[in-house]
Design a protein around this motif. Sequence first.
Motif, PDB file in Angstrom:
ATOM      1  N   TRP A 157      -9.135   5.110   0.695  1.00 45.58           N
ATOM      2  CA  TRP A 157      -9.674   5.134   2.054  1.00 45.58           C
ATOM      3  C   TRP A 157     -10.578   3.932   2.303  1.00 45.58           C
ATOM      4  N   LEU A 158     -11.450   3.608   1.328  1.00 45.34           N
ATOM      5  CA  LEU A 158     -12.349   2.462   1.500  1.00 45.34           C
ATOM      6  C   LEU A 158     -11.578   1.156   1.596  1.00 45.34           C
ATOM      7  N   GLN A 159     -10.543   1.018   0.766  1.00 48.36           N
ATOM      8  CA  GLN A 159      -9.767  -0.221   0.800  1.00 48.36           C
ATOM      9  C   GLN A 159      -9.095  -0.422   2.155  1.00 48.36           C
ATOM     10  N   SER A 160      -8.541   0.644   2.711  1.00 48.04           N
ATOM     11  CA  SER A 160      -7.829   0.507   3.982  1.00 48.04           C
ATOM     12  C   SER A 160      -8.773   0.375   5.169  1.00 48.04           C
ATOM     13  N   SER A 161     -10.006   0.880   5.041  1.00 51.03           N
ATOM     14  CA  SER A 161     -10.923   0.856   6.173  1.00 51.03           C
ATOM     15  C   SER A 161     -11.987  -0.232   6.084  1.00 51.03           C
ATOM     16  N   ALA A 162     -12.368  -0.631   4.851  1.00 54.67           N
ATOM     17  CA  ALA A 162     -13.459  -1.594   4.704  1.00 54.67           C
ATOM     18  C   ALA A 162     -13.107  -2.799   3.852  1.00 54.67           C
ATOM     19  N   GLY A 163     -12.119  -2.682   2.975  1.00 53.58           N
ATOM     20  CA  GLY A 163     -11.730  -3.823   2.154  1.00 53.58           C
ATOM     21  C   GLY A 163     -11.757  -3.504   0.666  1.00 53.58           C
ATOM     22  N   PHE A 164     -11.105  -4.375  -0.102  1.00 51.80           N
ATOM     23  CA  PHE A 164     -10.947  -4.141  -1.536  1.00 51.80           C
ATOM     24  C   PHE A 164     -12.280  -4.096  -2.277  1.00 51.80           C
ATOM     25  N   HIS A 165     -13.188  -4.987  -1.971  1.00 56.16           N
ATOM     26  CA  HIS A 165     -14.417  -5.049  -2.751  1.00 56.16           C
ATOM     27  C   HIS A 165     -15.305  -3.835  -2.509  1.00 56.16           C
ATOM     28  N   TRP A 166     -15.197  -3.210  -1.343  1.00 57.09           N
ATOM     29  CA  TRP A 166     -15.884  -1.942  -1.124  1.00 57.09           C
ATOM     30  C   TRP A 166     -15.269  -0.851  -2.007  1.00 57.09           C
ATOM     31  N   ALA A 167     -13.950  -0.890  -2.156  1.00 55.08           N
ATOM     32  CA  ALA A 167     -13.292   0.083  -3.038  1.00 55.08           C
ATOM     33  C   ALA A 167     -13.726  -0.124  -4.484  1.00 55.08           C
ATOM     34  N   PHE A 168     -13.755  -1.395  -4.932  1.00 55.25           N
ATOM     35  CA  PHE A 168     -14.229  -1.670  -6.289  1.00 55.25           C
ATOM     36  C   PHE A 168     -15.685  -1.247  -6.444  1.00 55.25           C
ATOM     37  N   GLY A 222       1.089   6.957  14.091  1.00 58.02           N
ATOM     38  CA  GLY A 222       0.382   7.153  15.340  1.00 58.02           C
ATOM     39  C   GLY A 222      -0.921   6.382  15.345  1.00 58.02           C
ATOM     40  N   ALA A 223      -2.015   7.113  15.567  1.00 58.61           N
ATOM     41  CA  ALA A 223      -3.334   6.477  15.604  1.00 58.61           C
ATOM     42  C   ALA A 223      -3.954   6.346  14.227  1.00 58.61           C
ATOM     43  N   TRP A 224      -3.245   6.794  13.190  1.00 58.84           N
ATOM     44  CA  TRP A 224      -3.792   6.811  11.831  1.00 58.84           C
ATOM     45  C   TRP A 224      -2.883   6.026  10.900  1.00 58.84           C
ATOM     46  N   SER A 225      -3.483   5.294   9.973  1.00 53.11           N
ATOM     47  CA  SER A 225      -2.730   4.516   8.997  1.00 53.11           C
ATOM     48  C   SER A 225      -2.860   5.152   7.624  1.00 53.11           C
ATOM     49  N   PHE A 226      -1.736   5.344   6.954  1.00 51.29           N
ATOM     50  CA  PHE A 226      -1.723   5.974   5.630  1.00 51.29           C
ATOM     51  C   PHE A 226      -2.325   5.005   4.608  1.00 51.29           C
ATOM     52  N   PRO A 227      -3.442   5.356   3.934  1.00 54.28           N
ATOM     53  CA  PRO A 227      -4.045   4.444   2.945  1.00 54.28           C
ATOM     54  C   PRO A 227      -3.099   4.191   1.775  1.00 54.28           C
ATOM     55  N   LEU A 272      -5.444  -1.649  -7.384  1.00 51.53           N
ATOM     56  CA  LEU A 272      -5.427  -2.920  -8.103  1.00 51.53           C
ATOM     57  C   LEU A 272      -4.230  -3.786  -7.735  1.00 51.53           C
ATOM     58  N   ALA A 273      -3.032  -3.231  -7.801  1.00 52.51           N
ATOM     59  CA  ALA A 273      -1.834  -4.046  -7.525  1.00 52.51           C
ATOM     60  C   ALA A 273      -1.853  -4.597  -6.097  1.00 52.51           C
ATOM     61  N   TYR A 274      -2.332  -3.781  -5.164  1.00 53.93           N
ATOM     62  CA  TYR A 274      -2.400  -4.245  -3.773  1.00 53.93           C
ATOM     63  C   TYR A 274      -3.370  -5.431  -3.648  1.00 53.93           C
ATOM     64  N   TYR A 275      -4.479  -5.375  -4.382  1.00 52.83           N
ATOM     65  CA  TYR A 275      -5.449  -6.464  -4.353  1.00 52.83           C
ATOM     66  C   TYR A 275      -4.827  -7.758  -4.861  1.00 52.83           C
ATOM     67  N   LEU A 276      -4.013  -7.655  -5.877  1.00 52.58           N
ATOM     68  CA  LEU A 276      -3.410  -8.846  -6.472  1.00 52.58           C
ATOM     69  C   LEU A 276      -2.333  -9.462  -5.586  1.00 52.58           C
ATOM     70  N   ILE A 277      -1.585  -8.633  -4.849  1.00 54.41           N
ATOM     71  CA  ILE A 277      -0.437  -9.165  -4.111  1.00 54.41           C
ATOM     72  C   ILE A 277      -0.720  -9.384  -2.628  1.00 54.41           C
ATOM     73  N   TYR A 278      -1.746  -8.737  -2.064  1.00 54.34           N
ATOM     74  CA  TYR A 278      -1.986  -8.910  -0.636  1.00 54.34           C
ATOM     75  C   TYR A 278      -2.477 -10.325  -0.333  1.00 54.34           C
ATOM     76  N   SER A 279      -2.223 -10.781   0.872  1.00 55.85           N
ATOM     77  CA  SER A 279      -2.602 -12.133   1.266  1.00 55.85           C
ATOM     78  C   SER A 279      -4.120 -12.285   1.306  1.00 55.85           C
ATOM     79  N   ILE A 280      -4.563 -13.522   1.271  1.00 60.86           N
ATOM     80  CA  ILE A 280      -5.997 -13.800   1.346  1.00 60.86           C
ATOM     81  C   ILE A 280      -6.565 -13.300   2.670  1.00 60.86           C
ATOM     82  N   ALA A 281      -5.789 -13.418   3.737  1.00 61.84           N
ATOM     83  CA  ALA A 281      -6.234 -12.933   5.043  1.00 61.84           C
ATOM     84  C   ALA A 281      -6.457 -11.428   5.040  1.00 61.84           C
ATOM     85  N   ASP A 282      -5.714 -10.709   4.205  1.00 69.58           N
ATOM     86  CA  ASP A 282      -5.865  -9.262   4.102  1.00 69.58           C
ATOM     87  C   ASP A 282      -6.836  -8.858   2.997  1.00 69.58           C
TER      88      ASP A 282
END
Length: 517
Positions: A199-210, A345-350, A66-76
């Motif tokens: 995982w869904l938020q970092s790979s597909a976006g916030f609304h998929w997580a919701f 490395g090749a992986w991003s921590f969600p 939730l907090a990430y959704y509120l503070i992240y930029s519109i582009a993100d």
Amino acid sequence: MEDRASAQAEPPERRADAAFATGTVAIMAGSGAARGSGTSQPIGFWNLALVEMWERFSYYGLQAVLAYYLIYSIADGGLALEPTIAVSIVGAYGGCLYLAQLLGAWLADRVAPARQLVLTGAVVITCGHLALALLPGIAGVATGLSCIAIGTGLLKTNITSIIGILFGGWSRGARDAGFSYFYLSINLGAIFGPLATGWLQSSAGFHWAFGAAAVGMTIALVQYVVRMRGLPAETAIVPNPIHRAGLLAALGWGALGAAVLGALVALRVVRADNLSVVVGAVIAIAAAAYFTVMLRSQHLSRAERTRVRGYLPVWLAETCYYGFYLQLFTTVPLIVSTRVDLDLGAWSFPEGWFAVIGTVALVLVIPLVAGAWKERWIGRLPPIQKFALGFGSIGVAYLLLISIAFTPGRTVSPWLIVVALVIAGVSEVFVGPIGFSVVTRIAPERFATQLVALKILTLGAGSTLSALFATLYTRLPELWFFALIGGGAVCSAAILLVAARPLLRALGAGLTSTASR
């Protein structure tokens, strides 16, 4: 000991769920019809346990991102809100959720049967998650969080009340085993929810997580509807129905309160950036009213009144602790979003996975605290000293983060945050369950449920306090912030150690070994 060991395995909000259940069982154990005492669970138990699992999956899954959704930029994919506004919303949301549970308990006692309120709550929560998943912008946030807070208030208190009815007449051993399964369902949902949505938020976006949270709650709703007819007849009864005039008066007061709130919003007295302060003030008023009613009651003996008065500083201490602890959902997202390098490395921590680290650490350490260590010095500590140990541990976690101040830009290692969250998560074992143990032992019989409700309200008050701490993070240099928060927690531990003996005397005899018995 089994009760306490099970309770200690739960992070703060989940232990609140358990407290409602445990208190309800104690009240109803002598009134329910015996339905057996074997190892199998009563009819309807697994339905409710799985509903609880999916509800917690949805709730903690949302909290993690939730907090990430509120503070992240519109582009993100976020809303690009100011950090102070974002943390105020998150803190107010947590506070409102616990206030709403008081409303849910009152409605079940006076207006509608518990089973119907669980159904209504599930529908409202599902609508809230769908609103977050489908509605864009702040409208989706306002609609979604309001629905989830109200719906959770209706569902949480009453689903545990129903479980209390299911176990009426059962032996203590059978109830203990049953509640262990119930607590397990809570933990499973609380762990897997953030893992899935993070995982869904970092790979597909916030609304998929919701959307994942909405799917989880939809499963809970469908499951409950299919099997709710198998619940006992007691769950369809209102125990103390309110008369028509009283209901109209309650509706009138509710409408007046809504009108006043609407006017304050229109006049911009209540704004998004001070919402957590307003909710915190309401919680403070509610707590003061609770304590006043109890202390002025003619039904308390002198010893009971002394114990309730002695519990007041303990309540304040626990509120402060949760203010530190629940920064997990306010300050930590601000740190992660601006200072932590998530690329490994090749992986991003969600980002959402940070919300579950403390829970996992707590679950792993519980066997030591409740088993091998229970007869050692930690287990033999009186409750106030255990509170001090919890404050000291979480203070160390924040002092560890001082090193962030000497790391430029977004280069902080995620493993530093992981270590701090592990220490913070373990610290909670010395506060939350011990608080429940103290409350259940010193509460006056006539006000047992109310004192448990007050204890749970520390979570709501702490949530609003965590938003204020997060606001400080945006205004102070990081070095000063972590020194202030960490040092404040350590100083609180020292104060508790100094005040331990008079507090224990005020709480009454028999608490010197609360957690070790």
